[in-house]
Write a protein that holds these residues in place. Structure first.
Motif, PDB file in Angstrom:
ATOM      1  N   VAL A   1       0.844  -1.197   0.000  1.00 14.17           N
ATOM      2  CA  VAL A   1       0.000   0.000   0.000  1.00 14.17           C
ATOM      3  C   VAL A   1       0.878   1.246   0.000  1.00 14.17           C
ATOM      4  CG1 VAL A   1      -1.749   1.312   1.276  1.00 14.17           C
ATOM      5  CG2 VAL A   1      -1.934  -1.178   1.112  1.00 14.17           C
TER       6      VAL A   1
ATOM      7  N   TYR B   1      -1.107  -1.561  -5.532  1.00 15.10           N
ATOM      8  CA  TYR B   1      -2.399  -1.688  -4.855  1.00 15.10           C
ATOM      9  C   TYR B   1      -3.040  -3.042  -5.187  1.00 15.10           C
ATOM     10  CZ  TYR B   1      -2.205   3.296  -3.692  1.00 15.10           C
ATOM     11  OH  TYR B   1      -1.856   4.519  -3.191  1.00 15.10           O
TER      12      TYR B   1
ATOM     13  N   ALA C   1      -6.636   0.407  -0.102  1.00 15.52           N
ATOM     14  CA  ALA C   1      -6.144   0.140  -1.456  1.00 15.52           C
ATOM     15  C   ALA C   1      -7.257   0.333  -2.487  1.00 15.52           C
ATOM     16  CB  ALA C   1      -5.561  -1.265  -1.544  1.00 15.52           C
TER      17      ALA C   1
END
Length: 178
Positions: A129, A148, A161
């Motif tokens: 992330v 992500y 995310a």
């Protein structure tokens, strides 16, 4: 009693009175003081516990966590640098230092630290992330989306995310994926 912080602190103080050089007691009194919210006392005790000639990775990691919580970024970066010389794959030190570097806008340094983190700990979701965030902030949207997506493969319910991916798509006028 598992949650008796005051009792633990009292015990550590007794040990220190009997043996002022007991680094374990100094350290864990510092941890107890931090848990009680006495950050200045905790920092002083933890700093003293690190003065021995032999670095103790657990002590360094505990102190790093407290510095991170206290927002002491400059001292934290230095401590992590020192700790990573001793324990170059420490999840705690890599994560804490990368988070600070990212917060300070030092993206290339944060990315390097995060890539080291995921190389040694490939299931560390927060690192992916943060890698996505670092790349998004530097305009590297495709790379950000890839990080992500990797985080979401590891944890499909990760709201942060999903939100960050949606924001990238929205800002690039890709409304359907957004």
């Amino acid at each position: 009693n598992k949650g008796d912080i005051a009792g633990a602190a009292k015990l550590y103080r007794r040990i220190i009175r009997a043996n002022p050089g007991n680094l374990q007691a100094l350290h864990f009194l510092g941890v107890a003081e931090a848990a009680a919210g006495n950050i200045d006392d905790a920092r002083s005790l933890l700093r003293r516990s690190l003065l021995s000639g032999t670095p103790n990775v657990q002590f360094i990691e505990n102190y790093a966590a407290i510095l991170h919580r206290a927002g002491e970024h400059d001292e934290l970066i230095g401590l992590c640098q020192h700790g990573l010389e001793v324990a170059p794959t420490s999840v705690i030190l890599l994560h804490a230092s990368a988070a600070v570097l990212l917060a300070q806008g030092r993206y290339s340094e944060a990315v390097a630290r995060l890539k080291l983190l995921v190389a040694h700990h490939p299931a560390h979701v927060p690192a992916y992330v943060m890698l996505g965030s670092a790349h998004a902030r530097t305009g590297q949207h495709d790379a950000a989306l890839g990080f992500y997506d990797h985080a979401l493969r590891l944890n499909p319910q990760l709201a942060e995310a999903h939100l960050d991916k949606g924001t990238i798509h929205f800002n690039e006028r890709r409304l359907k994926p957004a």
